[in-house]
Design an enzyme around this catalytic site. Structure first.
Site: not given
Length: 238
Positions: A105, A172, A202
């Site tokens: 991430d 995300k 996400k």
């Protein structure tokens, strides 16, 4: 308790159980992984310095937990500010993969995005993708709350599109550390519309209840970043 068609185990399969506290010690990482296994989550998200993860998981225990594979390991890169040099992010991500991470991430440089330097945002993502190769999942943290506060929905849309072009598997919402805030259903809807049905979204940052988690799923999130996973999942039916 949330009333919906998703069961607790179905929601758990969308969860990245997260431990990113600066004060967390190595033992806490192992405990977080064990808790993730107990809960049946998809992945456990940790700081890169926690790798290689030293935790012994009994194969029979995994089978007893529902016949699922043990949780995947996820790490962050360029966290939490995103202001790291691109080559540092890439090296951090590559080292994490070499030490056992299945997913990365990474945080974009929000300042570049707000300045309209979207080609540089794209290059940042692309460099990390090239460093880790094609197989690991790459989630790009866009700090949606900041982009919406200081920019607009069009900017969030474009950043998501550039991230996908650069090789993102997911976009995300948030690190959970930015003062602008974490995930919102509005941001998730914008992000889902930007990337279409084939790229992941996400939602992460400030999701502390089953109701909030359900709202993110309804808005289009297919992964949830949760630090209080047990409490959130307890609000869903078994």
């Amino acid at each position: 308790m949330v009333s919906n068609v998703l069961t607790r185990s179905e929601v758990a399969a969308l969860v990245d159980h997260t431990l990113l506290k600066p004060e967390a010690a190595e033992a806490a990482a192992a405990a977080a992984y064990q808790e993730g296994l107990d809960l049946g989550v998809y992945a456990v998200c940790l700081s890169p310095s926690m790798l290689p993860l030293r935790v012994a998981i009994d194969a029979q225990e995994v089978h007893a937990a529902g016949g699922r594979w043990a949780p995947r390991t996820c790490v962050v890169a360029g966290f939490p500010s995103g202001k790291h040099h691109t080559l540092i992010k890439a090296a951090e991500a590559r080292m994490a993969v070499e030490e056992g991470a299945h997913e990365v991430d990474m945080v974009i440089d929000v300042g570049l995005a707000l300045a309209g330097e979207l080609d540089r945002v794209f290059a940042d993502v692309l460099t990390v993708r090239e460093a880790i190769g094609a197989d690991p999942v790459l989630k790009v943290i866009v700090e949606s709350a900041a982009l919406l506060e200081f920019g607009d929905a069009d900017l969030l849309t474009e950043v998501c599109k550039r991230s996908v072009k650069g090789g993102a598997t997911f976009v995300k919402t948030s690190t959970g550390f930015h003062p602008s805030g974490g995930a919102s259903a509005d941001a998730v809807r914008i992000m889902r519309a930007a990337v279409g049905p084939d790229v992941g979204v996400k939602a992460s940052g400030g999701i502390r209840t089953a109701e909030a988690a359900q709202e993110m799923i309804d808005a289009g999130a297919n992964r949830l970043g949760l630090s209080g996973s047990r409490a959130v999942l307890a609000g869903f039916p078994e």
